[in-house]
Design a protein around this motif. Sequence first.
Motif, PDB file in Angstrom:
ATOM      1  N   THR A   1       0.843  -1.191   0.000  1.00  0.00           N
ATOM      2  CA  THR A   1       0.000   0.000   0.000  1.00  0.00           C
ATOM      3  C   THR A   1       0.875   1.236   0.000  1.00  0.00           C
ATOM      4  OG1 THR A   1      -1.641  -1.147   1.309  1.00  0.00           O
ATOM      5  CG2 THR A   1      -1.841   1.229   1.205  1.00  0.00           C
TER       6      THR A   1
ATOM      7  N   ILE B   1      -5.125   9.946  -2.337  1.00  0.00           N
ATOM      8  CA  ILE B   1      -5.546   8.592  -2.685  1.00  0.00           C
ATOM      9  C   ILE B   1      -4.563   7.600  -2.058  1.00  0.00           C
ATOM     10  CG2 ILE B   1      -6.471   9.371  -4.909  1.00  0.00           C
ATOM     11  CD1 ILE B   1      -4.388   7.762  -6.334  1.00  0.00           C
TER      12      ILE B   1
ATOM     13  N   GLN C   1      -3.043   0.317  -3.824  1.00  0.00           N
ATOM     14  CA  GLN C   1      -2.781  -1.017  -3.320  1.00  0.00           C
ATOM     15  C   GLN C   1      -2.751  -1.984  -4.493  1.00  0.00           C
ATOM     16  OE1 GLN C   1      -5.446  -2.067  -0.201  1.00  0.00           O
ATOM     17  NE2 GLN C   1      -4.779  -4.199  -0.142  1.00  0.00           N
TER      18      GLN C   1
ATOM     19  N   VAL D   1      -5.408  -1.004  -7.177  1.00  0.00           N
ATOM     20  CA  VAL D   1      -6.585  -0.364  -6.579  1.00  0.00           C
ATOM     21  C   VAL D   1      -6.205   1.056  -6.177  1.00  0.00           C
ATOM     22  CG1 VAL D   1      -8.318  -0.461  -4.741  1.00  0.00           C
ATOM     23  CG2 VAL D   1      -7.370  -2.591  -5.678  1.00  0.00           C
TER      24      VAL D   1
ATOM     25  N   ARG E   1      -7.650   4.073  -4.174  1.00  0.00           N
ATOM     26  CA  ARG E   1      -8.751   4.363  -3.243  1.00  0.00           C
ATOM     27  C   ARG E   1      -8.759   5.861  -2.950  1.00  0.00           C
ATOM     28  NH1 ARG E   1      -6.979   1.145   0.335  1.00  0.00           N
ATOM     29  NH2 ARG E   1      -7.714  -0.821  -0.505  1.00  0.00           N
TER      30      ARG E   1
ATOM     31  N   ASP F   1      -9.115   9.049  -1.048  1.00  0.00           N
ATOM     32  CA  ASP F   1      -8.999   9.184   0.404  1.00  0.00           C
ATOM     33  C   ASP F   1      -8.715  10.648   0.738  1.00  0.00           C
ATOM     34  OD1 ASP F   1      -8.708   8.763   3.046  1.00  0.00           O
ATOM     35  OD2 ASP F   1      -6.889   7.529   2.916  1.00  0.00           O
TER      36      ASP F   1
ATOM     37  N   ASN G   1     -13.990  12.945   0.025  1.00  0.00           N
ATOM     38  CA  ASN G   1     -13.161  12.446  -1.078  1.00  0.00           C
ATOM     39  C   ASN G   1     -13.306  13.299  -2.340  1.00  0.00           C
ATOM     40  OD1 ASN G   1     -12.418  10.348   0.629  1.00  0.00           O
ATOM     41  ND2 ASN G   1     -13.934   8.916  -0.220  1.00  0.00           N
TER      42      ASN G   1
ATOM     43  N   THR H   1     -11.919   3.187  -6.299  1.00  0.00           N
ATOM     44  CA  THR H   1     -12.997   3.109  -5.314  1.00  0.00           C
ATOM     45  C   THR H   1     -12.788   4.209  -4.280  1.00  0.00           C
ATOM     46  OG1 THR H   1     -14.246   1.591  -3.890  1.00  0.00           O
ATOM     47  CG2 THR H   1     -11.849   1.389  -3.834  1.00  0.00           C
ATOM     48  N   GLY H   2     -13.679   4.281  -3.282  1.00  0.00           N
ATOM     49  CA  GLY H   2     -13.560   5.342  -2.276  1.00  0.00           C
ATOM     50  C   GLY H   2     -13.324   4.747  -0.904  1.00  0.00           C
ATOM     51  N   SER H   3     -12.681   5.517  -0.042  1.00  0.00           N
ATOM     52  CA  SER H   3     -12.514   5.039   1.325  1.00  0.00           C
ATOM     53  C   SER H   3     -13.627   5.644   2.178  1.00  0.00           C
ATOM     54  CB  SER H   3     -11.150   5.449   1.874  1.00  0.00           C
ATOM     55  OG  SER H   3     -11.079   6.846   1.910  1.00  0.00           O
TER      56      SER H   3
ATOM     57  N   ASN I   1     -18.554   2.512  -3.945  1.00  0.00           N
ATOM     58  CA  ASN I   1     -18.799   1.930  -2.629  1.00  0.00           C
ATOM     59  C   ASN I   1     -19.873   2.672  -1.839  1.00  0.00           C
ATOM     60  OD1 ASN I   1     -16.691   3.976  -2.750  1.00  0.00           O
ATOM     61  ND2 ASN I   1     -16.662   3.799  -0.522  1.00  0.00           N
TER      62      ASN I   1
ATOM     63  N   GLU J   1     -15.265  -4.429  -1.175  1.00  0.00           N
ATOM     64  CA  GLU J   1     -14.050  -4.324  -1.982  1.00  0.00           C
ATOM     65  C   GLU J   1     -13.586  -5.693  -2.497  1.00  0.00           C
ATOM     66  OE1 GLU J   1     -11.543  -0.915  -0.791  1.00  0.00           O
ATOM     67  OE2 GLU J   1      -9.898  -2.234  -1.430  1.00  0.00           O
TER      68      GLU J   1
END
Length: 690
Positions: free
Chosen positions: A2, A8, A11, A18, A20, A22, A27, A56-58, A99, A183
């Motif tokens: 990671t 962002i 990972q 990925v 994410r 962040d 976001n 994707t989003g955290s 998400n 996820e």
Amino acid sequence: MTTAAAGISLQRDGAILVARLDNPPVNALAAPVRAALADALAQAQRDPAIRALLVTGSGRMFSGGADISEFDKPMQPPQLPELIDRFEDSDLLTVAAINGTAMGGALELSMGCHYRIASEAASMALPEVKIGILPGAGGTQRMPRLIGNAAALDLIVSGKPVVAAKALALGLVDELVPADGFEGAALDYVRRLLEAGGAPRRTRERDVDNDDALFGAALAKLPDTPANFAARRCVLSVQAASLPFREGQAREAALFLECARSPTSAALIHAFFAERQAGKVDRLDPAAPVLPIRDVAVLGAGTMGIGIALSLADAGLEVGLFDSAAESLQRALAHIEKHYLGLAARGRFDEVEARARIARITGGDDARLARVDLVIEAVFEDMALKKKVFADLDARCRPDAILASNTSTLDVDEIASATSSSHRVLGLHFFSPANIMRLLEIVRGRQTSDSVLVSAITLAKRLHKVGVVCGVCDGFIGNRMLEGYGRESGVLLMEGASPAQIDAAITGFGFAMGPFAMSDLAGIDVGYRVRQQRGVDPADEKIYAVGDRLYALGRYGQKTGAGFYRYEVGNRKPIPDPEVDAIVEEEANRLGIVRRAISDEEIVERCVLPLINEAANILDEGIAMRASDIDLVWLYGYGFPAWRGGPMHYANTLGTAGVLEAISRHARDDRYWRPAPLLERLAAEGKPFA
Ligand code: NAI
């Protein structure tokens, strides 16, 4: 592995990278986030072992979209449309895993990805129209390609959200998976795609039909007014999706720029930020605890008590409703039941939910009163009565219970003086209908504690209301300003305008309703009784003479089928009434007023300027903390046209010097027309209200 870039985190999972989002709290796709996404894509494209990029989003959001605070600055590269093009053009597979909430630019980014998967708990919207712009990062071009013209037009012109199931049915996303383990499921989805040899699938390569009839009809429903400035351009931009993609994109960019430069969007963005500022109070003890509020007593089961109880129950709070008249309480409970079952019948929620909300509101008793966390008093507007009620509450409620009054004009400090604990007393001024209107004036008494104040601000948010904190004065922010506006409409009526002309001029300015239609709705008897209680200055006779005559005739407004207008049975449409014109003539003659023709411009100036002037005094006295709070009060409580941004923003568009000049032009010996000292100072310095 990671790694975190600005905004962002990246990972690696086998052949999938990925990315994410962040960037708390929502976001937002701010410049560093866009740059990091561009880098992530480039990195993935360079690495032969990576075969797909999953965005994707955290946290609970996918992303709230563009960072609105960047709007008034030159946008840093990469700009969003260009970034999304890169995601779409990529030969490496790009997949969006939505998400949670995906708004605006974030949904546009998803539509530029080759595949889209969403959580069952996600929701999506292109809400740009609500701040006077359009989805300018390809949203108006890609959405119709995915879900067809009609559905895209509906979502883009309304700005309303769709839940995941609807998004799937429309074809906006390819697949839904449960929120739990989202996820992992998204990664599985990409692996399956890769195994099946999934190739880039570019939205821009899809065809979309032109449908002139559809777009013509949509435009016909949107008269060419400033209020519809962005909505009309949304239609035109979606229509451009039938052009070759790059041409459509260029058209979208041009229309976006028109919107972004429009006064309408400046006003709506002002209101957007005003709402985020509201409830921020300077010099508040940061350690002041927010008191838990679960159980609320509402005193007085009349118009306001019922609306307040509904608003609380809608937000999941428990309510004990009290009224000194047993039959009023029974009537109120029956009304509440009918209200919720009616909403269920109309499909707002199911009957189980309706029953749950009904069960949250019960008739209160003494034991309940001793238990509640908060009391909201909504008995008759009578100081002696309110003081008696508060002395009683002081003795019977828990010592840490908050005691609030819904008074619309009375002195909250005087009400508090009837208790031995004025630190826990404040005003919570709801607007009718209280379960619908978004404004809540939070009246901070001289002694109100910080803890009680922050608890009230927190409650407002929980009720999905815009809570505006104000100080104690007659009428607080909204009604104090309304006074000058209402008085002037009465004077204009005597001097030569008709109710219909005044109302038309005011709705022409953009208000939802004119003062006389409003008076008929609220009840002419209500204003009359207030005047009886307060007494009327003989110099003001010309303002109220017609209202008094209508009251004497039993013309109370809509509820009696006649007021300043007449009404046909079962119809709320105001019909001008020659009988009223005759009364106006008689009263003007009796008072020696010579009637003359009055222009619509004069009507608007004379009604709106006193609002601004009084607002300047309210600001100067510290009753309102900031000009934008005053705008919120009038936008959410009084139907001030949203696209004008509220009275203070409107004043700034005229310039404070211009406002002062106009006030001086109408000047007469009347406190409502004496220029406010703050207005004079700002005009002299060439500064706006801030
Ligand atoms: P309303 O006349 O509809 O209801 C008042 C209710 O209080 C009646 O049912 C009455 O039986 C009950 N009541 C009287 N004394 C009581 C007592 N000692 N204990 C318990 N119940 C008692 O009045 P409305 O319009 O609901 O107004 C209530 C308050 O809300 C007033 O202070 C008013 O100024 C304020 N307000 C009214 C607005 C409106 O649009 N009607 C808007 C905002 C505030």
